[in-house]
Scaffold this active site. Sequence first.
Site, PDB file in Angstrom:
ATOM      1  N   SER A   1       0.805  -1.222   0.000  1.00 45.83           N
ATOM      2  CA  SER A   1       0.000   0.000   0.000  1.00 45.83           C
ATOM      3  C   SER A   1       0.838   1.272   0.000  1.00 45.83           C
ATOM      4  O   SER A   1       0.326   2.347  -0.324  1.00 45.83           O
ATOM      5  CB  SER A   1      -0.943   0.022   1.210  1.00 45.83           C
ATOM      6  OG  SER A   1      -0.212  -0.081   2.422  1.00 45.83           O
TER       7      SER A   1
ATOM      8  N   ASP B   1      -2.450   8.735   7.403  1.00 46.53           N
ATOM      9  CA  ASP B   1      -3.435   7.972   8.179  1.00 46.53           C
ATOM     10  C   ASP B   1      -2.673   7.132   9.202  1.00 46.53           C
ATOM     11  O   ASP B   1      -1.532   7.435   9.525  1.00 46.53           O
ATOM     12  CB  ASP B   1      -4.344   7.140   7.262  1.00 46.53           C
ATOM     13  CG  ASP B   1      -3.584   6.096   6.438  1.00 46.53           C
ATOM     14  OD1 ASP B   1      -2.431   5.779   6.792  1.00 46.53           O
ATOM     15  OD2 ASP B   1      -4.142   5.608   5.436  1.00 46.53           O
TER      16      ASP B   1
ATOM     17  N   HIS C   1       0.226   5.153   6.750  1.00 44.01           N
ATOM     18  CA  HIS C   1       0.910   5.626   5.543  1.00 44.01           C
ATOM     19  C   HIS C   1       1.392   7.062   5.671  1.00 44.01           C
ATOM     20  O   HIS C   1       0.678   7.915   6.189  1.00 44.01           O
ATOM     21  CB  HIS C   1      -0.034   5.507   4.346  1.00 44.01           C
ATOM     22  CG  HIS C   1      -0.617   4.149   4.186  1.00 44.01           C
ATOM     23  ND1 HIS C   1      -1.895   3.832   4.618  1.00 44.01           N
ATOM     24  CD2 HIS C   1      -0.088   3.017   3.673  1.00 44.01           C
ATOM     25  CE1 HIS C   1      -2.135   2.560   4.363  1.00 44.01           C
ATOM     26  NE2 HIS C   1      -1.053   2.032   3.790  1.00 44.01           N
TER      27      HIS C   1
END
Length: 369
Positions: free
Chosen positions: A43, A333, A336
């Site tokens: 991600s 967040d 990340h």
Amino acid sequence: MACENRTNSFHAMLLLFLIWTSWFVVLVRPDPQVPCYYIFGDSLVDNGNNNAISSLARADYSPYGIDFPDGPTGRFCNGRTTTDVIAELLGFDDYIPPFVNTRGQALLKGANFASAAAGIREETGRQLGGRITMSGQVRNYQNAVSQMVEILGDEDTAANYLSKCIYTVGMGSNDYLNNYFMPAFYNTAQQYTPEQYADSLIQDYTQQLTSLYNYGARKVAVIGVGQVGCSPSELAQGSPNGVTCVDRIDSAIRIFNQKLIATVDNFNSNFEGAKFTYINAYNMFADVVRDPASHGFTVTNRGCCGVGRNNGQITCLPFQTPCQNRDEYLFWDAFHPTEAANVIIGKRSYAAQSPDDAHPVDIRGLAQL
């Protein structure tokens, strides 16, 4: 009067020439430093491959992409990822597209195979639903190479072409975050000591990297795992004061990273034509955490958006209003980094600012080999 007219005409022609040449300079950009760029990871660099997957690990909604020109694309960030920054520095006009949207001739420029929640191990991230594991990303790349062989005419031509390209591979974060240190879903921590687990990961990872090598990858930057123990999610759950990084996690990651350096050395010594390098994302991130103010950050222990203790539990909720001073936040967040942090890591990956940033060369040096 005639002389004056000739002078005015000359000045007018000179002005037109200068305007034309200035437009020419703007429009004619140098070619990228390499013909193509292929990206593998999770991600941290996924830019849309998970959008069509039944998964909780998706970021194709606002406020993700709030600072990205195309809005929400699947990037787990407010703006650019590290590989977006690297692509810019390599001289590409556009960002490397996700493989899910890339076929045929477009593959010759590059593709992003990364998938959120993916790991080196097949089971990693399964609690989040669908994802493309590292082995799955390798299979997608092999499919892409088959298409490129057809386009370029034969395997030798394709191999020669791919040998000039840059590859970045960043895996392992989820094998710790969404596997080894998640005992409610996985039993790997009961099966392996941190040393044994790192050995197991390296064994699987070496096979996956070897498959990339066998399908043409030569200039490969292997990105080390960052300080997962400093993420807002782990700080909220395991830090005694919500600020101190969780060392039981980071110490395990350091073991893995050291073995990864040895793996890079092994490829360079024993695989013909291999030009592998290790990018020390862990130390780069540690530098920022050690002295955030000098890098422009005021908040390092919570995300710009998210819910839970100190915004440290989950990813951004759909249409949630994030913080306004995003460039001052290290994390976007719970997991990340912000674009501001990604720019720092991307720039240092491309052009090392410290001897510890890369081994043996940075990505700029890799492109020149």
